[in-house]
Design a protein around this motif. Sequence first.
Motif, PDB file in Angstrom:
ATOM      1  N   LEU A   1     -33.373  34.505  -3.209  1.00 47.85           N
ATOM      2  CA  LEU A   1     -32.463  33.765  -2.329  1.00 47.85           C
ATOM      3  C   LEU A   1     -31.775  32.601  -3.021  1.00 47.85           C
ATOM      4  N   HIS A   2     -32.417  32.061  -4.066  1.00 41.67           N
ATOM      5  CA  HIS A   2     -31.822  30.917  -4.766  1.00 41.67           C
ATOM      6  C   HIS A   2     -30.509  31.309  -5.456  1.00 41.67           C
ATOM      7  N   ARG A   3     -30.321  32.603  -5.740  1.00 44.16           N
ATOM      8  CA  ARG A   3     -29.075  33.043  -6.362  1.00 44.16           C
ATOM      9  C   ARG A   3     -27.899  32.945  -5.386  1.00 44.16           C
ATOM     10  N   VAL A   4     -28.207  33.002  -4.108  1.00 45.87           N
ATOM     11  CA  VAL A   4     -27.162  33.012  -3.083  1.00 45.87           C
ATOM     12  C   VAL A   4     -26.981  31.628  -2.461  1.00 45.87           C
ATOM     13  N   GLY A   5     -28.057  31.055  -1.973  1.00 41.45           N
ATOM     14  CA  GLY A   5     -27.979  29.741  -1.343  1.00 41.45           C
ATOM     15  C   GLY A   5     -27.660  29.830   0.144  1.00 41.45           C
ATOM     16  N   LEU A   6     -28.029  28.802   0.876  1.00 40.19           N
ATOM     17  CA  LEU A   6     -27.843  28.794   2.318  1.00 40.19           C
ATOM     18  C   LEU A   6     -26.372  28.797   2.717  1.00 40.19           C
ATOM     19  N   LEU A   7     -25.549  28.088   1.955  1.00 38.34           N
ATOM     20  CA  LEU A   7     -24.128  28.004   2.301  1.00 38.34           C
ATOM     21  C   LEU A   7     -23.486  29.385   2.279  1.00 38.34           C
ATOM     22  N   VAL A   8     -23.763  30.160   1.244  1.00 39.99           N
ATOM     23  CA  VAL A   8     -23.193  31.503   1.139  1.00 39.99           C
ATOM     24  C   VAL A   8     -23.757  32.408   2.228  1.00 39.99           C
ATOM     25  N   LEU A   9     -25.067  32.320   2.471  1.00 39.26           N
ATOM     26  CA  LEU A   9     -25.684  33.165   3.492  1.00 39.26           C
ATOM     27  C   LEU A   9     -25.062  32.934   4.859  1.00 39.26           C
ATOM     28  N   PHE A  10     -24.938  31.667   5.261  1.00 37.51           N
ATOM     29  CA  PHE A  10     -24.412  31.366   6.594  1.00 37.51           C
ATOM     30  C   PHE A  10     -22.912  31.627   6.681  1.00 37.51           C
ATOM     31  N   SER A  11     -22.165  31.319   5.635  1.00 35.52           N
ATOM     32  CA  SER A  11     -20.722  31.563   5.682  1.00 35.52           C
ATOM     33  C   SER A  11     -20.434  33.061   5.669  1.00 35.52           C
ATOM     34  N   ASN A  12     -21.229  33.815   4.907  1.00 35.20           N
ATOM     35  CA  ASN A  12     -21.056  35.267   4.870  1.00 35.20           C
ATOM     36  C   ASN A  12     -21.304  35.896   6.242  1.00 35.20           C
ATOM     37  N   ALA A  13     -22.405  35.518   6.878  1.00 37.14           N
ATOM     38  CA  ALA A  13     -22.717  36.037   8.213  1.00 37.14           C
ATOM     39  C   ALA A  13     -21.719  35.517   9.248  1.00 37.14           C
ATOM     40  N   GLY A  14     -21.266  34.277   9.065  1.00 40.16           N
ATOM     41  CA  GLY A  14     -20.308  33.700  10.010  1.00 40.16           C
ATOM     42  C   GLY A  14     -18.976  34.423  10.008  1.00 40.16           C
ATOM     43  N   ILE A  15     -18.486  34.785   8.816  1.00 41.84           N
ATOM     44  CA  ILE A  15     -17.222  35.508   8.726  1.00 41.84           C
ATOM     45  C   ILE A  15     -17.362  36.901   9.346  1.00 41.84           C
ATOM     46  N   ALA A  16     -18.523  37.527   9.103  1.00 47.64           N
ATOM     47  CA  ALA A  16     -18.761  38.852   9.686  1.00 47.64           C
ATOM     48  C   ALA A  16     -18.747  38.781  11.211  1.00 47.64           C
ATOM     49  N   PHE A  17     -19.355  37.741  11.752  1.00 47.98           N
ATOM     50  CA  PHE A  17     -19.363  37.601  13.214  1.00 47.98           C
ATOM     51  C   PHE A  17     -17.978  37.242  13.742  1.00 47.98           C
ATOM     52  N   ALA A  18     -17.253  36.426  12.985  1.00 50.63           N
ATOM     53  CA  ALA A  18     -15.896  36.051  13.403  1.00 50.63           C
ATOM     54  C   ALA A  18     -15.008  37.278  13.514  1.00 50.63           C
ATOM     55  N   LEU A  19     -15.258  38.284  12.681  1.00 49.31           N
ATOM     56  CA  LEU A  19     -14.486  39.516  12.759  1.00 49.31           C
ATOM     57  C   LEU A  19     -14.672  40.191  14.109  1.00 49.31           C
ATOM     58  N   ASN A  20     -15.892  40.158  14.630  1.00 51.86           N
ATOM     59  CA  ASN A  20     -16.148  40.765  15.939  1.00 51.86           C
ATOM     60  C   ASN A  20     -15.445  40.002  17.056  1.00 51.86           C
ATOM     61  N   VAL A  21     -15.401  38.685  16.943  1.00 52.79           N
ATOM     62  CA  VAL A  21     -14.683  37.881  17.933  1.00 52.79           C
ATOM     63  C   VAL A  21     -13.193  38.203  17.871  1.00 52.79           C
ATOM     64  N   ALA A  22     -12.658  38.295  16.653  1.00 53.34           N
ATOM     65  CA  ALA A  22     -11.248  38.632  16.496  1.00 53.34           C
ATOM     66  C   ALA A  22     -10.959  40.019  17.062  1.00 53.34           C
ATOM     67  N   ALA A  23     -11.932  40.925  16.939  1.00 51.74           N
ATOM     68  CA  ALA A  23     -11.751  42.283  17.438  1.00 51.74           C
ATOM     69  C   ALA A  23     -11.575  42.306  18.947  1.00 51.74           C
ATOM     70  N   VAL A  24     -12.265  41.404  19.656  1.00 55.58           N
ATOM     71  CA  VAL A  24     -12.135  41.337  21.110  1.00 55.58           C
ATOM     72  C   VAL A  24     -10.702  41.007  21.500  1.00 55.58           C
ATOM     73  N   PHE A  25     -10.113  40.039  20.805  1.00 46.46           N
ATOM     74  CA  PHE A  25      -8.739  39.665  21.090  1.00 46.46           C
ATOM     75  C   PHE A  25      -7.767  40.741  20.605  1.00 46.46           C
ATOM     76  N   LEU A  26      -8.112  41.405  19.494  1.00 48.23           N
ATOM     77  CA  LEU A  26      -7.216  42.395  18.917  1.00 48.23           C
ATOM     78  C   LEU A  26      -6.959  43.555  19.866  1.00 48.23           C
TER      79      LEU A  26
END
Length: 344
Positions: free
Chosen positions: A263-288
Amino acid sequence: MSQNKDIESSIPLNSMPRASDLDVDLNNGERLEVKISEPRASGNQPKKIVIPAIVIIPIWMACSISVILYNNYVLNTLNFPFPVFLTTWHLLFSACATRVLQRTTTLVDGAKDIEMTRDRWVRSILPIGALFSGSLILSNYAYLSLSVSFIQMLKAFNPVAILLISFAFKIQEPNSRLIMIVLMISTGCALAAYGEIHFEMFGFLCQAGALVFEASRLVMIQILLHGLKMDPIVSLHYYAPVCAIINACIIPFVEGLEPFYALHRVGLLVLFSNAGIAFALNVAAVFLISVGSGLILTLAGVFKDILLITGSVLAFGSHVGALQVFGYSISLGGLIMFKTTGGK
């Protein structure tokens, strides 16, 4: 992650979109009215929000492309080759996020219209969730050995897999138009695969397996959840916890404790931002799916895939030959025919 199918191949995320390619099902011709709660001086009535197509389509495209390139960056560039762990993390994040939205907005209000009994959960949600989990895991394993551009080309085969499974379950009857679509997409994908310089059989089989799982999931949704309307956020609300638990049970057997040590290779910032963007895609899909015609959304998906292939060439140095471009163009022609005719 991927929540990526190429929704692809999408969106669909193209339904709950894949972690690696969270696409929207562009066949959905219904118009949805998205509501987000905003406090008011009196009544606290939810305010209806409709985002114009000219705004939401670029946002959806940017999120979809970002998710796929970001996942590839994490898995390969950051040397974190643990797709099951990454998928599980995305699903756990999504399961928590949908429940936060359920309590703070009206984006998940569609869940109130679904009578989720224990029997329906066991007979429908669980098996569909298992198929979804398999699709997510295999699609992300493909990124370990195949280029992003080649994977996107292979995702064009998804409609063929859906049609073949639909024929097998006798949901659809073959006709000349469908047979022509199958031949066009199959020929195009075969040419794209033949023209791939860095072809890896393991990655190809993983992506092929992911397409089979995803197509089976979409067909099972049509069979088991007939009449129930689930937008991408409501789908996440029900499927994310199921898939997260299934994946968590798989991790000890395929990846063990190594992801936690790395996990130290990735870091918390990358983990949360990566998952956050993935979830944001689903929110955008609702509006799309609430804007534009089926043709506009299909063309947006095709344009997104072209941009993604171009971006992977520029960002990761992927090689795309003339034969692949020719084959992919044929597949896109069949894909547009499939989408614009509603798969009939």
